[in-house]
Design an enzyme around this catalytic site. Structure first.
Site, PDB file in Angstrom:
ATOM      1  N   LYS A 404       0.878  -1.179   0.000  1.00 38.10           N
ATOM      2  CA  LYS A 404       0.000   0.000   0.000  1.00 38.10           C
ATOM      3  C   LYS A 404       0.911   1.223   0.000  1.00 38.10           C
ATOM      4  O   LYS A 404       1.856   1.311   0.792  1.00 38.10           O
ATOM      5  CB  LYS A 404      -0.883   0.017   1.243  1.00 38.10           C
ATOM      6  CG  LYS A 404      -1.529   1.374   1.536  1.00 38.10           C
ATOM      7  CD  LYS A 404      -2.100   1.447   2.940  1.00 38.10           C
ATOM      8  CE  LYS A 404      -2.455   2.883   3.322  1.00 38.10           C
ATOM      9  NZ  LYS A 404      -3.026   2.997   4.675  1.00 38.10           N
ATOM     10  N   TRP A 500      -9.361   0.020   0.950  1.00 34.46           N
ATOM     11  CA  TRP A 500     -10.519   0.581   1.673  1.00 34.46           C
ATOM     12  C   TRP A 500     -10.128   1.727   2.619  1.00 34.46           C
ATOM     13  O   TRP A 500     -10.773   1.932   3.626  1.00 34.46           O
ATOM     14  CB  TRP A 500     -11.271  -0.515   2.434  1.00 34.46           C
ATOM     15  CG  TRP A 500     -11.835  -1.561   1.546  1.00 34.46           C
ATOM     16  CD1 TRP A 500     -12.971  -1.462   0.771  1.00 34.46           C
ATOM     17  CD2 TRP A 500     -11.322  -2.873   1.306  1.00 34.46           C
ATOM     18  NE1 TRP A 500     -13.175  -2.633   0.065  1.00 34.46           N
ATOM     19  CE2 TRP A 500     -12.180  -3.517   0.385  1.00 34.46           C
ATOM     20  CE3 TRP A 500     -10.204  -3.573   1.790  1.00 34.46           C
ATOM     21  CZ2 TRP A 500     -11.961  -4.808  -0.064  1.00 34.46           C
ATOM     22  CZ3 TRP A 500      -9.993  -4.872   1.340  1.00 34.46           C
ATOM     23  CH2 TRP A 500     -10.862  -5.474   0.426  1.00 34.46           C
ATOM     24  N   HIS A 501      -9.106   2.469   2.263  1.00 38.29           N
ATOM     25  CA  HIS A 501      -8.662   3.570   3.112  1.00 38.29           C
ATOM     26  C   HIS A 501      -8.898   4.915   2.420  1.00 38.29           C
ATOM     27  O   HIS A 501      -8.098   5.842   2.565  1.00 38.29           O
ATOM     28  CB  HIS A 501      -7.176   3.411   3.468  1.00 38.29           C
ATOM     29  CG  HIS A 501      -6.895   2.214   4.323  1.00 38.29           C
ATOM     30  ND1 HIS A 501      -5.611   1.768   4.593  1.00 38.29           N
ATOM     31  CD2 HIS A 501      -7.729   1.370   4.976  1.00 38.29           C
ATOM     32  CE1 HIS A 501      -5.677   0.687   5.365  1.00 38.29           C
ATOM     33  NE2 HIS A 501      -6.947   0.430   5.604  1.00 38.29           N
ATOM     34  N   TYR A 502      -9.972   5.035   1.683  1.00 33.85           N
ATOM     35  CA  TYR A 502     -10.254   6.294   0.994  1.00 33.85           C
ATOM     36  C   TYR A 502     -10.581   7.388   2.010  1.00 33.85           C
ATOM     37  O   TYR A 502     -11.071   7.126   3.104  1.00 33.85           O
ATOM     38  CB  TYR A 502     -11.386   6.113  -0.020  1.00 33.85           C
ATOM     39  CG  TYR A 502     -12.608   5.409   0.498  1.00 33.85           C
ATOM     40  CD1 TYR A 502     -13.609   6.106   1.159  1.00 33.85           C
ATOM     41  CD2 TYR A 502     -12.774   4.033   0.336  1.00 33.85           C
ATOM     42  CE1 TYR A 502     -14.737   5.473   1.644  1.00 33.85           C
ATOM     43  CE2 TYR A 502     -13.906   3.384   0.808  1.00 33.85           C
ATOM     44  CZ  TYR A 502     -14.873   4.110   1.464  1.00 33.85           C
ATOM     45  OH  TYR A 502     -15.994   3.474   1.951  1.00 33.85           O
TER      46      TYR A 502
END
Length: 567
Positions: A404, A500-502
């Site tokens: 990431k 899923w870290h928007y």
């Protein structure tokens, strides 16, 4: 020698699409505990009065909203409006092995099904994503990894942080819901592989962000039971807090300074309450008492969407939808970011246990390395000349390594797909539109290659008919020539997915000020990840829960005019 690969069925590829990184870690007991005490404060929205008054109305009982409400309820009457249901009694949410089923259910069912705890959406980039729709928000559907923000976050976020209060707020969260994970085969090997690959020093178990390799915290306990931000409602004063579930907030209610509802407005417009709808389609008004506030905690998708639907946003855009403009705020929905994820999945030569993300390699080149392992069903074709059909599925163990990138600078935007709040807005993240992000991804995926070449990974290789040991990949393998920048950059763009870290969409300095008050509107704040222009460290949930506690305390102190008030 080029790594070998295996042929998998279409069904299995689809399964892996959803399960590439976050996998169940143990088969926990299916027995349910006694109901948590906070359920005494929860009721279906249809049971609420058609009009009622509160000091604070919190839209979204998610990762930040629950600790915020628990804190404010110590001194004031608070209402949480949550569009989903509750986690208790849902086995897929309560136990680690349910993560896969939760995401599959969200995708298989209609995205607007209020009973699904996760709401899926596909960005215009073509990447499948999800958002929480349950009390506890995304902290109730995630993989449970817990790690505090990096120090740089506190200097770049645009907020004037009180670091002593920050640490106290983290500790408040951690006392209730954070545990030390027990490393088994895959996570231990990844830890050793990271150290061999030069991701040092070894920092052991720590909740702090520290360059090198470390074991982080988990919100799953030793029995595999999930703990979410909803558990922090245990700290609430029950007499002061009400929680409405299946409450769909349609819009904010605003009044001008000339109105009798907002006689003391300093900006010309003030929020006086919210309009929400229950499952039966009835409308309810939740109104503010004097000196009260509405606080949006609906996340990076929900908060900007609700501002736009309420007439707060770019004037020309709102007018094109026929939405009356209450306040021109041009950057609502802009500066939306998502941390891209890339990785590989292998079929190991030895059985692996389930594991969620427990170890992280924090590199000094702009990438974080994490891993997971799982046993998944192999769904073979129903008719085959070589394998006898069986009603019992075969099972495969897979291991995953992912990279990431930290702090993406590629920015996207959000716009409406409908004036119905239940429909997902249209989102574009513009992954890798900035070359800085591409470089970070190349650095991260090269580090994945270093880990794969480590001695710690040898036990997971197969021996081919020539006696050479190598990996068997499921899905894309890393390019053979990892020194070729163009080939690695192409891999990044071709295999991009989400972690899923928007965040963003209502960022500090453009939509909210450093007190998280919406610019130009009285009695309205936003306390969630939409205010961040950078994601806090390796995983954001720790900092979002801290944010809720932190601003709850700040709001109480601000209102009471005291600098030393403690709860």
């Amino acid at each position: 020698m080029e790594a070998s690969s295996i042929t998998v069925s279409l069904q299995f590829l689809l399964l892996l699409f959803f399960t590439t990184i976050f996998f169940p870690s143990s088969f926990a007991s299916q027995q349910q505990d006694k109901p948590p005490s906070y359920l005494k404060m929860v009721a279906n929205a249809s049971e609420f009065p058609l009009e009622d008054y509160y000091d604070y109305i919190i839209v979204g009982g998610g990762t930040a909203g629950c600790p915020l409400a628990a804190t404010l309820s110590q001194s004031h009457r608070v209402l949480i409006l949550e569009r989903g249901g509750v986690i208790h009694g849902k086995l897929n949410l309560m136990n680690q092995e349910g993560f896969l089923n939760t995401l599959l259910s969200a995708t298989a069912n209609n995205a607007n099904n209020e009973d699904s705890p996760a709401q899926s959406f596909v960005s215009e980039d073509g990447v499948l994503n999800a958002r929480g729709r349950v009390l506890g928000g995304s902290s109730a559907i995630n993989a449970g990894f817990y790690s505090r923000a990096d120090c740089e976050f506190f200097t770049k976020s645009g907020l004037n942080w009180d670091l002593k209060l920050v640490n106290e707020s983290y500790e408040w969260v951690e006392r209730e819901i954070v545990f030390r994970p027990d490393l088994k085969t895959w996570q231990s090997a990844v830890r050793d592989g990271l150290l061999e690959a030069g991701v040092g020093p070894y920092n052991g178990f720590t909740l702090d962000h520290a360059t090198g390799t470390k074991i982080g915290g988990s919100t799953f306990d030793s029995q595999g039971k999930r703990h979410s931000s909803a558990d922090l409602l245990r700290y609430a004063r029950h007499s002061n807090l009400r929680i409405a579930v299946y409450a769909s907030v349609e819009r904010l209610l605003l009044a001008s300074s000339s109105s009798s509802f907002a006689p003391n407005s300093a900006t010309g417009s003030s929020v006086i309450g919210v309009l929400y709808r229950d499952q039966n389609g009835r409308y309810h008004h939740a109104m503010l008492k004097d000196f009260g506030e509405v606080i949006l905690s609906a996340g990076a998708i929900g908060s900007p969407q609700l501002l736009l639907l309420s007439g707060i946003g770019p004037r020309p855009y709102l007018s094109s939808w026929g939405i009356p403009v209450a306040h021109h705020l041009p950057y609502v929905g802009h500066f939306l970011y998502d941390n891209p994820r890339n990785g590989i999945t292998i079929l190991p030569s030895v059985p692996l246990e389930h594991s969620l993300i427990q170890v992280v390699g924090i590199t000094n080149s702009g990438a974080y390395i994490e891993a997971a392992s799982n046993v998944v069903p192999f769904l073979s074709p129903p008719q085959t000349a070589f394998i006898r059909s069986s009603a019992s599925p075969l099972y495969l163990t897979v291991g995953t390594l992912i990279s990431k990138i930290s702090g993406p600078v590629s920015a996207g935007f959000l716009r409406l797909a409908s004036t119905d709040v239940r429909f997902n807005p249209i989102v574009r993240f513009n992954y890798f539109s900035n070359g800085v992000d591409v470089e970070k991804c190349v650095n991260g995926t090269r580090k994945l290659g270093d880990v794969l070449r480590s001695r710690a990974m040898n036990d997971f290789k197969f021996r081919n008919w020539l006696g050479v040991r190598d990996f068997r990949f499921i899905g894309p393998a890393l390019p053979n020539d990892q020194t070729d920048y163009a080939e690695m950059a192409d891999f990044c763009k071709r295999t991009v997915s989400t972690i899923w870290h928007y965040h963003g969409g209502c960022v500090v300095g453009r939509v909210v000020n450093r007190h998280l008050k919406v610019i130009g509107i009285d009695s309205l704040r936003i306390v969630d990840g939409s205010v961040f222009s950078v994601s806090p460290g390796t995983n954001p949930q720790a900092t979002l829960m801290m944010l809720g506690r932190y601003f709850g305390l700040k709001i109480i102190r601000e209102r009471e005019g005291k600098g030393t008030h403690e709860l």
